[in-house]
Design a protein around this motif. Structure first.
Motif, mmCIF file in Angstrom:
data_model
loop_
_atom_site.group_PDB
_atom_site.id
_atom_site.type_symbol
_atom_site.label_atom_id
_atom_site.label_comp_id
_atom_site.label_asym_id
_atom_site.label_seq_id
_atom_site.Cartn_x
_atom_site.Cartn_y
_atom_site.Cartn_z
ATOM 1 N N TYR A 187 0.831 -1.196 0.000
ATOM 2 C CA TYR A 187 0.000 0.000 0.000
ATOM 3 C C TYR A 187 0.870 1.252 0.000
ATOM 4 C CZ TYR A 187 -3.729 -3.222 1.111
ATOM 5 O OH TYR A 187 -4.624 -4.255 1.072
ATOM 6 N N VAL A 188 0.612 2.122 -0.959
ATOM 7 C CA VAL A 188 1.371 3.359 -1.103
ATOM 8 C C VAL A 188 0.383 4.488 -1.370
ATOM 9 C CG1 VAL A 188 3.142 4.543 -2.461
ATOM 10 C CG2 VAL A 188 3.305 2.089 -2.092
ATOM 11 N N VAL B 194 6.251 -4.035 5.967
ATOM 12 C CA VAL B 194 6.935 -3.001 5.186
ATOM 13 C C VAL B 194 6.892 -1.710 5.997
ATOM 14 C CG1 VAL B 194 6.964 -1.658 3.038
ATOM 15 C CG2 VAL B 194 6.165 -4.014 2.995
ATOM 16 N N VAL B 195 8.001 -0.999 6.039
ATOM 17 C CA VAL B 195 8.023 0.329 6.653
ATOM 18 C C VAL B 195 8.617 1.295 5.637
ATOM 19 C CG1 VAL B 195 10.249 -0.010 7.818
ATOM 20 C CG2 VAL B 195 8.671 1.701 8.653
ATOM 21 N N THR B 196 7.956 2.435 5.466
ATOM 22 C CA THR B 196 8.417 3.469 4.548
ATOM 23 C C THR B 196 8.464 4.780 5.315
ATOM 24 O OG1 THR B 196 7.206 2.301 2.809
ATOM 25 C CG2 THR B 196 8.055 4.465 2.261
ATOM 26 N N GLU B 197 9.592 5.472 5.227
ATOM 27 C CA GLU B 197 9.753 6.743 5.925
ATOM 28 C C GLU B 197 10.023 7.851 4.928
ATOM 29 O OE1 GLU B 197 12.864 6.343 8.809
ATOM 30 O OE2 GLU B 197 11.729 4.897 10.008
ATOM 31 N N PHE B 198 9.495 9.024 5.253
ATOM 32 C CA PHE B 198 9.672 10.208 4.415
ATOM 33 C C PHE B 198 10.184 11.342 5.281
ATOM 34 C CE2 PHE B 198 6.394 7.599 2.605
ATOM 35 C CZ PHE B 198 6.649 7.617 1.248
ATOM 36 N N LYS B 199 11.062 12.150 4.717
ATOM 37 C CA LYS B 199 11.567 13.321 5.422
ATOM 38 C C LYS B 199 10.689 14.535 5.112
ATOM 39 C CE LYS B 199 16.260 11.826 6.017
ATOM 40 N NZ LYS B 199 16.149 11.457 7.384
ATOM 41 N N ARG B 200 10.825 15.535 5.955
ATOM 42 C CA ARG B 200 10.122 16.802 5.762
ATOM 43 C C ARG B 200 10.799 17.559 4.624
ATOM 44 N NH1 ARG B 200 7.429 19.834 9.841
ATOM 45 N NH2 ARG B 200 8.327 18.425 11.377
ATOM 46 N N SER B 201 10.010 18.196 3.761
ATOM 47 C CA SER B 201 10.582 19.046 2.726
ATOM 48 C C SER B 201 11.365 20.160 3.400
ATOM 49 C CB SER B 201 9.486 19.658 1.850
ATOM 50 O OG SER B 201 8.860 18.659 1.097
ATOM 51 N N SER C 137 -4.608 4.174 12.094
ATOM 52 C CA SER C 137 -4.353 2.763 11.803
ATOM 53 C C SER C 137 -5.668 2.058 11.544
ATOM 54 C CB SER C 137 -3.598 2.097 12.963
ATOM 55 O OG SER C 137 -4.344 2.194 14.145
ATOM 56 N N TRP C 138 -5.625 1.062 10.666
ATOM 57 C CA TRP C 138 -6.808 0.275 10.344
ATOM 58 C C TRP C 138 -6.385 -1.040 9.707
ATOM 59 C CZ3 TRP C 138 -4.827 3.956 7.183
ATOM 60 C CH2 TRP C 138 -4.723 3.672 5.833
ATOM 61 N N ASP C 139 -7.314 -2.004 9.697
ATOM 62 C CA ASP C 139 -7.084 -3.287 9.044
ATOM 63 C C ASP C 139 -7.547 -3.204 7.608
ATOM 64 O OD1 ASP C 139 -6.052 -4.444 11.330
ATOM 65 O OD2 ASP C 139 -7.987 -5.212 11.999
ATOM 66 N N GLU C 140 -6.707 -3.713 6.714
ATOM 67 C CA GLU C 140 -6.994 -3.714 5.283
ATOM 68 C C GLU C 140 -6.608 -5.075 4.734
ATOM 69 O OE1 GLU C 140 -8.610 -2.404 1.987
ATOM 70 O OE2 GLU C 140 -8.393 -1.017 3.654
ATOM 71 N N GLY C 141 -7.620 -5.898 4.398
ATOM 72 C CA GLY C 141 -7.332 -7.246 3.914
ATOM 73 C C GLY C 141 -6.591 -8.037 4.977
ATOM 74 N N ASP C 142 -5.441 -8.588 4.608
ATOM 75 C CA ASP C 142 -4.634 -9.390 5.526
ATOM 76 C C ASP C 142 -3.635 -8.552 6.322
ATOM 77 O OD1 ASP C 142 -5.879 -11.703 4.648
ATOM 78 O OD2 ASP C 142 -4.389 -12.065 3.076
ATOM 79 N N PHE C 143 -3.718 -7.225 6.209
ATOM 80 C CA PHE C 143 -2.714 -6.353 6.810
ATOM 81 C C PHE C 143 -3.320 -5.341 7.771
ATOM 82 C CE2 PHE C 143 -0.983 -7.653 2.703
ATOM 83 C CZ PHE C 143 0.238 -8.163 3.103
ATOM 84 N N THR C 144 -2.465 -4.813 8.629
ATOM 85 C CA THR C 144 -2.783 -3.646 9.442
ATOM 86 C C THR C 144 -1.900 -2.523 8.929
ATOM 87 O OG1 THR C 144 -3.347 -4.958 11.381
ATOM 88 C CG2 THR C 144 -2.771 -2.645 11.753
ATOM 89 N N LEU C 145 -2.520 -1.409 8.586
ATOM 90 C CA LEU C 145 -1.793 -0.245 8.091
ATOM 91 C C LEU C 145 -1.771 0.814 9.175
ATOM 92 C CD1 LEU C 145 -3.359 -0.010 4.515
ATOM 93 C CD2 LEU C 145 -1.225 -1.081 5.182
ATOM 94 N N ALA C 146 -0.652 1.498 9.321
ATOM 95 C CA ALA C 146 -0.533 2.584 10.299
ATOM 96 C C ALA C 146 0.303 3.693 9.681
ATOM 97 C CB ALA C 146 0.114 2.095 11.580
ATOM 98 N N GLN D 85 -9.582 -1.490 -4.602
ATOM 99 C CA GLN D 85 -8.515 -1.396 -5.584
ATOM 100 C C GLN D 85 -7.439 -0.572 -4.910
ATOM 101 O OE1 GLN D 85 -10.012 0.288 -9.149
ATOM 102 N NE2 GLN D 85 -11.622 -1.210 -9.352
ATOM 103 N N HIS D 86 -6.232 -1.034 -4.953
ATOM 104 C CA HIS D 86 -5.172 -0.384 -4.200
ATOM 105 C C HIS D 86 -4.452 0.614 -5.080
ATOM 106 C CE1 HIS D 86 -6.147 -3.382 -1.312
ATOM 107 N NE2 HIS D 86 -5.948 -4.309 -2.219
ATOM 108 N N SER D 87 -4.091 1.730 -4.493
ATOM 109 C CA SER D 87 -3.431 2.769 -5.236
ATOM 110 C C SER D 87 -1.963 2.436 -5.414
ATOM 111 C CB SER D 87 -3.575 4.107 -4.505
ATOM 112 O OG SER D 87 -3.016 4.010 -3.227
#
Length: 195
Positions: free
Chosen positions: A56-57, A82-89, A147-156, A183-185
């Motif tokens: 999920y992105v 999966v963990v994705t991190e973003f920095k501040r502009s 945070s929420w459950d989506e299919g087989d995953f928990t997203l936060a 449908q996943h983005s």
């Protein structure tokens, strides 16, 4: 002469066995590490290396989030995550963290953690019920988490910003309106909108 040839053959067999044992010893760490948490260069690389159904992105990122991600790490052992991190502009601090873990498994260690929660409410969006939390990070910054459950995953998702932007980012991750019609983005080739 026979003794010399026999000794040479014995020596060659011992060398072949030692080389085989060294090759096997060299293979063991890579076999053990396959699937363990490791860094990746892009979401596409994660998708090609790990057998996950969906990563999920968000499609929407506010201008305050710098693209591309500063960290993408994933694992499929002991569970998918999966963990994705973003920095501040315009800054070097971690501003947004997105974690995806197999449902009912503990999340990976997040870099943005709410040290005090001022408000925790169920938040309905796109046919789902999420948990929305607003408070302060350990650094004293205003932080929000959803945070929420989506299919087989928990997203936060956690951000050092208002919950308004956080909800917009979270909603852009889910295209379908109901759990059965999801449908996943995916991020377009040129990067996310809003950046």
């Amino acid at each position: 002469m026979r003794r010399t040839i026999g000794g040479f053959l014995l020596f060659a067999v011992i060398i072949l066995i030692l080389v085989g044992m060294l090759q096997f010893a060299n293979w063991i760490p890579s076999a053990i590490q396959t699937g363990a948490l490791q860094r990746y260069g892009s979401i596409e690389e994660v998708r090609s290396q790990l057998p996950m159904a969906t990563i999920y992105v968000p499609v929407y990122f506010p201008r305050s989030v710098r693209w591309p991600p500063s960290l993408i790490a994933a694992q499929n052992r002991p569970y998918l995550a999966v963990v994705t991190e973003f920095k501040r502009s315009g800054g070097e601090d971690t501003f947004l963290v997105i974690t995806q873990t197999a449902r009912h498994e503990p999340p990976l260690r997040e870099r943005i953690v709410l040290s005090s929660v001022r408000e925790r409410v169920p938040y309905p969006f796109k046919g789902r019920t999420a948990l929305l939390e607003v408070g302060l990070c350990a650094t004293g910054d205003r932080c929000s988490r959803i945070s929420w459950d989506e299919g087989d995953f928990t997203l936060a998702l956690a951000i050092k910003d208002s919950p308004v932007e956080l909800v917009r980012i979270a909603e852009s991750m889910i295209v379908g309106q109901a759990q059965g019609d999801v449908q996943h983005s995916a991020v377009p080739a040129g990067g996310p909108e809003g950046s």
